[in-house]
Design a protein around this motif. Structure first.
Motif, short mmCIF file in Angstrom:
data_model
loop_
_atom_site.label_atom_id
_atom_site.label_comp_id
_atom_site.label_asym_id
_atom_site.label_seq_id
_atom_site.Cartn_x
_atom_site.Cartn_y
_atom_site.Cartn_z
N ARG A 112 0.72 -1.30 0.23
CA ARG A 112 0.10 -0.03 0.07
C ARG A 112 0.98 1.38 0.09
O ARG A 112 0.27 2.38 -0.10
CB ARG A 112 -0.93 0.08 1.46
N ALA A 113 2.25 1.10 0.12
CA ALA A 113 3.02 2.14 0.31
C ALA A 113 2.77 3.25 -0.98
O ALA A 113 2.80 2.89 -2.09
CB ALA A 113 4.57 1.77 0.24
N ARG A 114 2.52 4.53 -0.50
CA ARG A 114 2.23 5.82 -1.49
C ARG A 114 2.41 6.91 -0.94
O ARG A 114 2.40 7.23 0.40
CB ARG A 114 0.78 5.51 -2.13
N ASP A 115 2.65 7.73 -1.67
CA ASP A 115 2.91 9.19 -1.22
C ASP A 115 1.33 9.96 -1.01
O ASP A 115 1.31 10.70 -1.81
CB ASP A 115 3.72 9.94 -2.36
N THR A 116 0.88 9.68 0.10
CA THR A 116 -0.27 10.34 0.56
C THR A 116 -0.28 11.98 0.74
O THR A 116 0.69 12.14 1.34
CB THR A 116 -1.22 9.57 1.46
N PRO A 117 -1.22 12.73 0.80
CA PRO A 117 -1.10 14.21 1.22
C PRO A 117 -0.61 14.04 2.72
O PRO A 117 0.13 14.91 3.18
CB PRO A 117 -2.54 14.59 1.01
N ALA A 118 -1.29 13.37 3.56
CA ALA A 118 -1.05 13.36 4.92
C ALA A 118 0.50 12.90 5.21
O ALA A 118 1.00 13.38 6.11
CB ALA A 118 -1.95 12.37 5.66
N MET A 119 0.94 11.86 4.69
CA MET A 119 2.22 11.29 4.81
C MET A 119 3.34 12.45 4.22
O MET A 119 4.09 12.63 5.14
CB MET A 119 2.34 10.26 4.20
N SER A 120 2.97 13.06 3.25
CA SER A 120 3.94 14.11 2.60
C SER A 120 3.85 15.19 3.76
O SER A 120 4.91 15.89 3.88
CB SER A 120 3.30 14.63 1.24
N THR A 121 2.62 15.61 4.19
CA THR A 121 2.71 16.72 5.14
C THR A 121 3.63 16.25 6.40
O THR A 121 4.20 17.24 6.91
CB THR A 121 1.23 17.19 5.70
N GLY A 122 3.35 15.03 6.95
CA GLY A 122 4.00 14.68 7.97
C GLY A 122 5.63 14.70 7.78
O GLY A 122 6.22 15.14 8.86
N VAL A 123 5.97 14.18 6.63
CA VAL A 123 7.68 14.30 6.43
C VAL A 123 7.94 15.77 6.36
O VAL A 123 9.00 16.14 6.70
CB VAL A 123 7.69 13.68 5.14
N ARG A 124 7.16 16.73 5.79
CA ARG A 124 7.44 17.92 5.67
C ARG A 124 7.74 18.72 7.01
O ARG A 124 8.55 19.39 7.21
CB ARG A 124 6.39 18.80 4.70
N ILE A 125 6.84 18.52 7.86
CA ILE A 125 6.85 18.77 9.21
C ILE A 125 8.20 18.49 9.88
O ILE A 125 8.93 19.37 10.54
CB ILE A 125 5.70 18.44 10.12
N LEU A 126 8.37 17.10 9.85
CA LEU A 126 9.72 16.71 10.32
C LEU A 126 10.93 17.33 9.65
O LEU A 126 11.96 17.73 10.29
CB LEU A 126 9.88 15.21 10.08
#
Length: 228
Positions: A112-126
């Motif tokens: 299921r690994a994919r670049d979802t909006p929430a995951m992208s935002t989480g990485v950006r915050i980090l």
């Protein structure tokens, strides 16, 4: 069913919320079309107007739950200590994984690994929090490596804590894991040239966008040299 967009969105949200409750309480196997429709007060065929199937619905649920978590992190104001902000973010992420094991398991599922909006935002915050550490002269590796190390350690810590037998649970494991990463990634104090040149380089890279008189190509080349 009405074609009114607002009503349609409300119905979709109701479906996702019902599926999220089932996923949280009983796991992915409980998220069936019939059960979700029953909980949402709909007939099973109605779900296919919004989702192609169970996998599509589970993806929407994971995105919904994780997006709420990320929104909470975005609302947190930074403090004067960027390293402590990173520790706070680490603890929040660990807490989310432990509180939502089924959601976290789906997030990490390779199929299921994919670049979802929430995951992208989480990485950006980090990445933004790591950037603040670098700007303070307290990063001894590149920002990219720091982000990847923190993500890898956090993922491994959550997985380990979720799979440990109850009688082997270690409430201090997450703190120890962060401290281990911190010794590799951070300096104890703002760096000076005679103490940690790597930290000086990491801090200098944060200033590249502000350097006058250099073309984009020159800035790119300088950044490549600094990364080496």
């Amino acid at each position: 069913m009405s074609s009114n967009p607002q009503r349609r969105d409300s119905t979709r949200d109701r479906i996702v919320e019902a599926a999220a409750d089932l996923l949280r309480d009983h796991g992915p196997t409980a998220v069936t079309t019939r059960r979700v429709a029953q909980e949402a007060g709909l007939q099973p065929p109605a779900l296919y107007r919004f989702f192609q199937g169970k996998d599509d619905l589970l993806d929407a649920v994971v995105e919904h739950v994780f997006a709420e978590h990320v929104a909470g992190k975005q609302a947190t104001a930074p403090s004067q200590d960027p390293v402590e902000d990173l520790r706070d973010g680490w603890n929040t992420q660990i807490g989310f994984g432990l509180a939502h094991p089924h959601v976290y398991g789906l997030l990490l599922d390779p199929s299921r690994a994919r670049d979802t909006p929430a995951m992208s935002t989480g990485v950006r915050i980090l990445a933004e929090r790591v950037h603040r550490v670098a700007a303070a002269g307290r990063l001894r590796v590149s920002e990219e490596r720091a982000v990847n190390l923190i993500r890898a350690a956090g993922t491994g810590t959550i997985h380990t804590l979720l799979t440990l037998p109850p009688d082997q649970s270690d409430p201090h494991l997450a703190d120890a894991a962060f401290d281990a990463v911190a010794r590799v990634v951070f300096t104890d104090e703002p760096a000076v040239p005679t103490r940690d040149p790597a930290a000086i380089v990491a801090a200098f890279r944060t200033l590249l966008p502000e350097l006058p008189g250099l073309s984009p190509a020159e800035l790119t080349l300088l950044d490549e040299w600094l990364q080496r």
